[in-house]
Design an enzyme around this catalytic site. Structure first.
Site, short mmCIF file in Angstrom:
data_model
loop_
_atom_site.label_atom_id
_atom_site.label_comp_id
_atom_site.label_asym_id
_atom_site.label_seq_id
_atom_site.Cartn_x
_atom_site.Cartn_y
_atom_site.Cartn_z
N GLU B 50 5.43 -12.92 -2.43
CA GLU B 50 6.32 -13.05 -3.30
C GLU B 50 7.61 -12.25 -2.43
OE1 GLU B 50 4.04 -14.20 -5.26
OE2 GLU B 50 4.17 -16.69 -6.34
N PHE B 112 0.58 -20.00 -20.44
CA PHE B 112 0.51 -19.67 -18.97
C PHE B 112 0.74 -19.10 -18.39
CE2 PHE B 112 -1.13 -21.55 -14.92
CZ PHE B 112 -1.92 -20.83 -14.48
N GLN B 113 1.02 -18.25 -17.35
CA GLN B 113 1.80 -17.66 -16.74
C GLN B 113 3.08 -17.34 -16.78
OE1 GLN B 113 2.02 -19.68 -12.82
NE2 GLN B 113 -0.27 -18.71 -12.00
N LYS B 162 10.89 -23.54 -17.59
CA LYS B 162 10.60 -25.24 -16.40
C LYS B 162 11.42 -26.56 -17.53
CE LYS B 162 7.69 -27.91 -14.50
NZ LYS B 162 5.51 -28.13 -14.56
N MET B 474 2.67 11.24 6.56
CA MET B 474 3.03 10.93 5.67
C MET B 474 2.44 12.67 4.63
SD MET B 474 5.91 12.93 5.52
CE MET B 474 7.82 11.89 5.72
C1 LIG Z 1 4.01 1.64 -2.01
C2 LIG Z 1 3.31 2.37 -1.86
N1 LIG Z 1 2.38 3.14 -2.52
C3 LIG Z 1 2.07 4.76 -1.80
C4 LIG Z 1 3.79 5.30 -0.87
C5 LIG Z 1 2.82 6.44 -1.06
N2 LIG Z 1 3.13 7.37 0.83
C6 LIG Z 1 4.21 7.67 1.04
S1 LIG Z 1 4.22 8.27 3.03
C7 LIG Z 1 2.77 7.19 3.16
C8 LIG Z 1 1.53 7.03 4.13
C9 LIG Z 1 2.21 6.22 4.93
O1 LIG Z 1 1.54 6.10 6.16
P1 LIG Z 1 1.91 5.52 7.23
O2 LIG Z 1 2.72 3.54 7.02
O3 LIG Z 1 0.37 5.17 8.25
O4 LIG Z 1 2.62 6.43 7.59
P2 LIG Z 1 3.20 6.89 8.82
O5 LIG Z 1 3.07 8.45 7.65
O6 LIG Z 1 1.29 7.96 9.12
O7 LIG Z 1 3.82 7.26 9.65
C10 LIG Z 1 2.21 6.88 1.31
C11 LIG Z 1 0.95 6.42 1.12
C12 LIG Z 1 4.18 4.87 -0.79
N3 LIG Z 1 5.96 5.49 -0.44
N4 LIG Z 1 4.49 3.44 -0.97
#
Ligand SMILES: Cc1ncc(C[n+]2csc(CCOP(=O)(O)OP(=O)(O)O)c2C)c(N)n1
Lengths: 156, 564
Positions: B50, B112-113, B162, B474
């Site tokens: 979803e 439920f749900q 529903k 990052m």
């Molecule tokens: C749903 C979610 N969880 C955690 C984060 C925190 N976060 C921001 S950037 C990042 C790393 C992303 O890694 P990747 O997709 O490998 O990209 P890269 O930075 O290596 O290009 C994280 C964990 C986020 N933005 N969104």
């Protein structure tokens, strides 16, 4: 920026969720609510909320804008020029001096409103600051319980 | 005409001109799915989660400019959709999401749900409804579409019990909405606009600060015209990439935490900020007290609550950018002298020459920035680019030559990893004749990787370019800079076999370690007509620069790309 007290009047559609939308806004954005009262406006599908809050000028401005942004909000009035009233109920033991209590309440637009076997309930209705004074004054008569209504206000 | 609540939902979707719906069925929404089965007016695309359904509707909306529609069931179906709602809400994307709910008689019984969908989504929707009575369903559906699209757009949730979808009642779809409490102001205050025009004429160093609102309001043409007649320089936020066009000499670049030197210096030295549809996000402003310190501010926004939320504004203008800027041009056209800002333009040009946006390319290892530039060279203005969240997102925003609005689709406000791929699916549905490329990371792509199946099944040839640094890059970068290289839980050395993963789901996969291999893989993917993973091994420790450390002043940028 200096923190100020503000009374905000909000006219909203009287529909499901509307109070939750308003209180959720304050909770979610970290705004402060000192009092909140709400009741339907007679012969309309609207409700009137009065919210007393505190914040600096930027916060107050955001509060009014965010309130206005809620879809069911018709009007937001934020003024320093508001007529404010608050009501309070106080329960005293029956042994206290009823004539004194009666006189005290009369000075604050109130009186004794209910008498039971071992207690009396008195009320006062006045400006919020005066209600505070009233509550202080009641201390002498050993109040058992105090219930405040929160502020209602009207623009002048 | 008499019909069921489920049929009413179908009729409303058709009446609103919607041709694509993304969703996932379940108990509480089955009556509606039964009606979807019986109709031929719109296509329903079954995602495999979803969250992906809502992101796909969101990507569709951003790419097309139309409202996106998604449908989910109650309970877990709805909670899975919440991240999608929040993502769309933060970036002001028009969505209508219909969720099933337990029957009215069960609401409040922990059925439920059952989950309180309107309660949970209140803070991440523009508005939401729980339908209490079938008599109000036609009106609510009409309002939902109207509210989603108008004013500052946003997602609207309609939660339908529903029994209401099964009940029969008279249906007349309203032709108008009657919402006395909701009246967005589009026109802008004429006196303020005139004053703003005077301020522009008096300024020496004016700067157009362009935000996502320019894209949302389809105001690119008029904004470009304002820049053209005045020759005022412009900076774009992450959400506005493409507005000015990559080759526009007036465009300084992107500002903010990973903005280029000239853009951030422009903002630090300007004497008049002309903010169009931007909201002074903390990732843009850095330390607020130092932001545009010498400037007066003109702030044009459709949402009054955005104005003066974070910075003091001298010329607040609530309105639609199209209308307001058209009026501004009217005041300026005859009187403005572009030469007036020549010195200012020269200063900024020198800044850009001093510290251009750049990187050190390498022959030994692929640099992620090179990949972005290469994609730009190959498909440039033709492609729609989506991204996930992380370093790859910033490199895409910095190095891709965006030429038009709605070409760049990313979760800027919420920063939702897992957004890119489903959004790309939605964009591909909206733009069947364009190449849609999701620039992603080896972390983010796994957050909605199941959508390989959706893309394969629907023959949507989305290309996922995985800039694979075997890190949550990052976060690793912040650990490098601010946590003494303690790489807590960011090492992604344990990897799936990306090629096989894509192939297992009916797509194509390429593992790439050289530039030549990348070229070959991209060519094959562009030709292949299949959903694709291009797994590119890039320099593991490359950092996104420039960088303004969180909370620092915009003019204090870490600039140097040191050789690793
Ligand atoms: C749903 C979610 N969880 C955690 C984060 C925190 N976060 C921001 S950037 C990042 C790393 C992303 O890694 P990747 O997709 O490998 O990209 P890269 O930075 O290596 O290009 C994280 C964990 C986020 N933005 N969104």
């Amino acid at each position: 920026m200096e923190t100020v007290r503000r009374v905000i009047s909000v006219v909203v559609l009287n529909e499901a969720q509307v109070l939750a939308r308003v209180s959720g806004l304050f909770a979610g954005r970290g705004y402060n609510i000192e009092t909140l009262t709400v009741a339907p406006i007679p012969e309309t599908d609207l409700s009137h909320m009065t919210i007393v809050t505190r914040g600096n000028q930027r916060v107050i401005e955001q509060i009014t804008k965010q309130l206005h942004k809620l879809i069911p909000t018709l009007k937001v009035i934020e003024h320093s020029e508001m007529v404010e009233k608050e009501m309070v109920l106080v329960k005293f033991p029956i042994e206290e001096k009823l004539s004194d209590i009666q006189a005290l309440c009369a000075a604050y637009n109130g009186g004794i409103v209910n008498v039971g076997e071992n207690m009396v309930i008195a009320m006062a209705a006045d400006e919020p600051v005066r209600i505070k004074h009233f509550i202080t004054a009641t201390k002498r008569y050993n109040p058992i319980e105090i219930v405040r209504s929160g502020v209602v206000a009207m623009e002048r | 005409m008499k019909m069921s609540g489920a049929q009413m939902i179908i009729e409303a979707i058709i009446a609103e001109g919607v041709t694509k719906v993304f969703g996932y069925p379940g108990g509480a929404i089955m009556n509606v799915y039964d009606e979807i089965y019986k109709q031929n007016d719109f296509e329903h695309i079954l995602t495999r989660h979803e969250q992906a359904a809502v992101h796909a509707a969101d990507g569709y909306a951003r790419a097309s400019g139309d409202v996106g529609v998604a449908m989910v069931t109650s309970g877990p179906g709805f909670t899975n959709a919440v991240t999608g709602l929040a993502t769309a809400y933060t970036d002001s994307v028009p969505l209508v999401v219909i969720s099933g709910q337990v029957p009215l008689s069960l609401i409040g019984t922990d059925g439920f749900q059952e989950v309180d969908a309107v309660g949970i989504s209140r803070a991440c929707t523009k508005h939401n409804y729980l339908v209490h009575d079938i008599a109000e369903l036609p009106r609510i559906l009409k309002e939902a579409f109207y509210i989603a699209r108008s004013g500052r757009p946003g997602p609207v949730l309609v939660d339908v019990p529903k029994d209401i979808t099964g009940e029969i009642a008279e249906f007349v779809y309203p032709s108008d909405v009657h919402l006395p409490t909701y009246k967005p102001n589009y026109k802008g205050n004429d006196r303020q606009i005139k004053k703003a025009a005077e301020a522009i004429l008096k300024a020496k160093k004016p700067l157009l600060y362009l935000g996502g609102g320019v894209v949302l309001s389809n105001a690119t043409d008029v904004v470009r015209r304002l820049a053209e007649i005045s020759q005022m320089p412009a900076v774009e936020t992450l959400m506005a990439r493409g507005v000015m066009g990559a080759d526009n000499p007036l465009l300084m670049g992107m500002l903010g935490m990973h903005g280029n030197y000239a853009s951030n210096m422009a903002m630090s030295e300007t004497d008049l900020v002309i903010s169009l549809g931007a909201r002074f996000d903390d990732r843009v402003t850095g330390k607020l007290s130092e932001f545009a310190k010498y400037a007066d501010v003109i702030h044009v926004d459709i949402d009054p609550a955005n104005i003066a939320k974070l910075v003091d504004v001298d010329y607040p203008i609530v309105g639609d950018i199209n209308i307001v800027v058209e009026k501004l041009i009217g005041h300026l056209e005859e009187r403005i002298k572009p030469e007036r800002y020549q010195v200012w333009r020269d200063i900024l040009k020198r800044y850009d020459e001093l510290h251009p946006l750049t990187y050190h390319d390498s022959d030994e290892v692929i640099k992620p920035q090179w990949v972005i530039e290469r994609i730009g060279e190959k498909v440039g203005a033709d492609a729609v680019i989506t991204s996930d969240v992380g370093q790859h997102q910033m490199w895409a925003a910095q190095f891709y030559p965006f030429d038009r609005p709605r070409q760049w689709i990313n979760s800027g406000g919420l920063g939702t990893m897992g957004y890119g791929f489903p959004a790309a699916i939605g964009a591909q549905v909206a733009c069947p004749d364009k190449h849609v490329i999701n620039i992603t990371g080896d972390g983010s792509i796994l957050m909605n990787v199941q959508e390989l199946v959706t893309a394969s099944e629907n023959k949507l040839p989305v290309i996922n370019v995985i800039l694979n640094n075997h890190f949550l890059g990052m976060v690793r970068q912040w650990q490098t800079f601010f946590y003494d290289k303690r790489y807590a839980e960011t090492d992604l050395s344990y990897q799936p076999n990306w090629k096989l993963l894509a192939e297992a789901c009916g797509g194509a996969g390429y593992d790439v370690t050289t530039k030549a291999e990348f070229d070959a893989a991209l060519d094959a993917a562009l030709e292949g007509g299949k959903v694709t993973f291009i797994n590119v091994a890039v320099d593991r420790l490359e950092n996104v620069l420039p960088m303004v450390p969180a909370g620092g002043a915009l003019y204090n940028m870490l600039l140097e790309h040191k050789e690793s």
